[in-house]
Design an enzyme around this catalytic site. Structure first.
Site, short mmCIF file in Angstrom:
data_model
loop_
_atom_site.label_atom_id
_atom_site.label_comp_id
_atom_site.label_asym_id
_atom_site.label_seq_id
_atom_site.Cartn_x
_atom_site.Cartn_y
_atom_site.Cartn_z
N GLU A 36 125.68 -28.32 38.26
CA GLU A 36 124.24 -28.56 38.11
C GLU A 36 123.92 -29.57 37.02
O GLU A 36 123.00 -30.38 37.15
CB GLU A 36 123.50 -27.25 37.84
N HIS A 54 118.64 -14.54 40.88
CA HIS A 54 118.23 -15.35 42.03
C HIS A 54 116.76 -15.12 42.38
O HIS A 54 116.36 -15.29 43.53
CB HIS A 54 119.09 -15.03 43.27
#
Lengths: 328, 333
Positions: A62, A131
């Site tokens: 990322e 999440h």
């Protein structure tokens, strides 16, 4: 303008297709965005239409994904970097808040970073603590960033186009639970600029400022309240940075009572900022304290019964609005 | 350590122009740093400085192989990279003084010198922060097919940060025209290399990403230039990134020009490295090979002094920023 019903994710996807067709400097990069089309199908068909130079799969990295976007944007391209789940911004945070956000200012205006980060946030799918988060207040706190949270298919398309055309680093936070929600979407390419709130519903007794998916819950609550003779105005800021406080204040001055709803935790959330600004600028217009409804100060839990208790919903919004109206 | 081989010498001969060019870049860095260090120490200039003195051969050698269209990213110890890439003393000193005429209009200071006209994509105060950005600059080169490359300079300490590993792997996978230059000065701030990694040669890390890793004497600007040229040509051929480890040394402390606050390194070690000084080396090469006279080298030192005084005077006479403008350039409007 031809308008038809599209899902939230298809509307977003259509915006991506159209803006990439319009501008050859736009490219998309991220984990599984090309061959797989993104885990939420946000990017379906882009690889086929635009090829592997413009639609690029990456390793699970990322920080490098965002950093690549920063460097490419500084050289004048318009990268769209996908972070899949909003929870992953933490992994890439240095590149977001120390690099992308600050380059323009720190370098004396010499560098612009027209970078767009796409990601999906929000709870309600038993995706648990890593999440499901809504971290918009983190991002909105950083000078230099812009943060939008589309709350309808129309806005999902318009805001991704607005983000990519914006010359600043922008983050578009889709809501996972809204991916299949349908709504009217024009076929043509259009853009919604950041910092322009949407008056979702006009009303006179109270104002609900709702963030992201909470707009949908507020609309359900407003429909019930209307049946009871209570007229609610709903303001969707669309972007939390910049924040269109003027539209909110105009509404508050009309209704005199306001509830701010978001699914991020209440403490230090964007609702705190909105409440504070209302009280500083429209104190004399208020008939009741500005009230917040948000998640409790805990990570997002997994079990459906816990998660349902955690995320604000229409019945609780309705109850809080009724309490607001009881204040004399 | 690699030294220029006879083969390389045949392809890339050590010309008079090259020796003068490298010498000039290095002298400009050294004198800028020494002078700036004193100005901060005396309180004339605000903030603090991470000085590049000792490592000049790395920036000079690499940047001499680049054009203005090639991009570099730099570090908190970034003055040397900016100067080697061609930055002017006037806006550099003005920036260090926090003036409107500075490279960043007084917004960035020492750790954020930028010069987009010369491909200096910015110094970076987060260790490793510039590495992914160089990968992005190289992505733009590949995307546009413009034949340019990107270089990221960083230290031995930065190779322990995630951004390094993610970036080198990503660049390798995407076959990007980027050169990663480790300036191994033996210390991550105050921590010696043998206490921050198990490796002796950081270039060994290249094998983890399937790219070439090259070790070069970072006190020899000609040697650095040679390995940089090989890496640049490789990148331009579309063969992807190279990891270069330049073994070098930081003469001053982590920051400032004062001596060591604590004895984290042996003063004898510092003196030993100084006997291999990069500027002395290029002067010796120039004179011994009859390419450049001692007088000509002296002229470069003298011209540099004049340029520095001009830069300082310009900076001191430049206007301060106006707090009214404090919100300018937070966003592009």
């Amino acid at each position: 303008m031809t308008t038809r019903e599209l899902t939230y994710v298809k509307a977003f996807n259509e915006g991506m297709h159209q803006v990439m067709a319009e501008d050859p400097d736009v490219f998309l990069i991220g984990e599984d965005v090309a061959g797989y089309g993104g885990v939420f199908h946000m990017f379906d068909g882009l690889l086929t239409e635009f090829g592997g130079t413009r639609v690029v799969d990456t390793p699970i990295s990322e920080q490098a994904i965002i950093g690549l976007g920063v460097g490419a944007a500084a050289r004048g391209l318009r990268p769209v970097c996908d972070l899949m789940f909003m929870d992953f911004v933490g992994v890439a945070m240095d590149q977001i808040f120390n690099q992308a956000a600050k380059m323009k200012y720190m370098f004396g205006g010499n560098v612009s970073v027209p970078l767009t980060i796409t990601t999906a946030g929000g709870a309600g799918m038993s995706a648990a603590a890593q999440h499901s988060q809504s971290l918009e207040a983190w991002l909105a706190h950083i000078p230099g960033l812009k943060v939008a949270m589309p709350a309808s298919p129309y806005d999902a398309k318009g805001l991704i186009v607005g983000a990519i055309r914006d010359d600043n680093p922008t983050i578009v936070v889709l809501n996972k639970k809204m991916l299949g929600v349908k709504g009217p979407v024009p076929e043509e390419l259009y853009s919604i600029p950041f910092g322009v709130a949407n008056v979702v519903r006009e009303g006179s007794n109270a104002t609900i400022v709702a963030i992201g998916r909470m707009v949908v819950e507020a609309e359900k609550a407003a429909a019930n309240l209307e049946a009871a003779g209570i007229s609610v105005e709903i303001i969707d800021p669309r972007s939390v940075q910049p924040l269109d406080i003027d539209t909110i204040l105009t509404s508050v001055k009309k209704t005199h009572r306001v509830l701010v709803v978001h699914e991020a935790v209440e403490f230090g959330g964007i609702g705190a900022e909105i409440s504070s600004q209302i009280q500083e600028s429209a104190f004399d217009y208020l008939d009741a304290p500005v009230t917040r409804l948000a998640a409790p100060f805990a990570p997002v839990p997994f079990a459906p019964i816990l998660e349902n208790a955690y995320v604000p919903d229409a019945p609780r919004i309705e109850a809080v609005v009724r309490r607001l109206l009881e204040r004399k | 350590m690699a030294t220029p081989t006879e083969a390389l010498e045949a392809v890339m001969p050590t010309t008079r122009e090259l020796v003068l060019d490298l010498h000039r870049r290095m002298v400009r860095i050294r004198r800028f740093e020494e002078r700036a260090g004193k100005l901060v120490e005396s309180g004339d200039m605000p903030g603090f400085l991470h000085l590049y003195v000792g490592q000049e051969a790395v920036a000079a050698g690499v940047c001499s192989a680049l054009t203005d269209a090639d991009q570099i990213t730099s570090t908190h110890r970034g003055h040397g990279h900016a100067i080697a890439k061609g930055a002017d003393f006037r806006p550099m000193f003005a920036e260090l003084y926090g003036k409107t005429t500075g490279y960043c209009k007084g917004r960035g200071g020492s750790m954020h010198i930028v010069d987009m006209n010369r491909g200096m994509l910015g110094a970076n105060a987060i260790v490793g922060g510039g590495i992914p950005i160089a990968v992005g600059a190289a992505f733009a080169s590949q995307y546009r097919g413009d034949g340019t490359v990107a270089v990221s300079f960083f230290g031995d300490g930065a190779t322990n940060i995630g951004a390094f590993h993610e970036s080198v792997n990503m660049a390798a996978v995407l076959n990007l025209p980027v050169i990663f230059v480790i300036e191994n000065n033996g210390y991550a701030e105050f921590t010696p290399q043998d206490r921050h990694m198990k490796l002796t040669d950081i270039a060994d890390r290249a094998s983890s990403y399937g790219i070439p890793g090259v070790i070069v004497d970072g006190m020899d600007a000609l040697a650095v230039r040679d390995v940089a040229l090989v890496a640049i040509e490789r990148a331009k051929r579309g063969e992807g990134p190279t990891l270069i480890e330049a073994k070098t040394y930081r003469y001053f402390d982590h920051q400032g020009i004062k001596g060591m606050r604590i004895l984290y390194r042996d003063p004898a070690e510092v003196e030993a490295w100084k006997t291999r000084d990069a500027i002395n080396l290029i002067e010796a090469i120039g004179v011994e090979r009859g390419l450049v006279s001692a007088e000509e080298f002296a002229e470069i030192w003298a011209q540099t002094e004049a340029d520095i005084e001009d830069g300082i005077e310009f900076a001191r006479n430049s206007p301060d920023p106006d707090p009214v403008d404090i919100l300018d350039d937070v966003y592009t409007s």
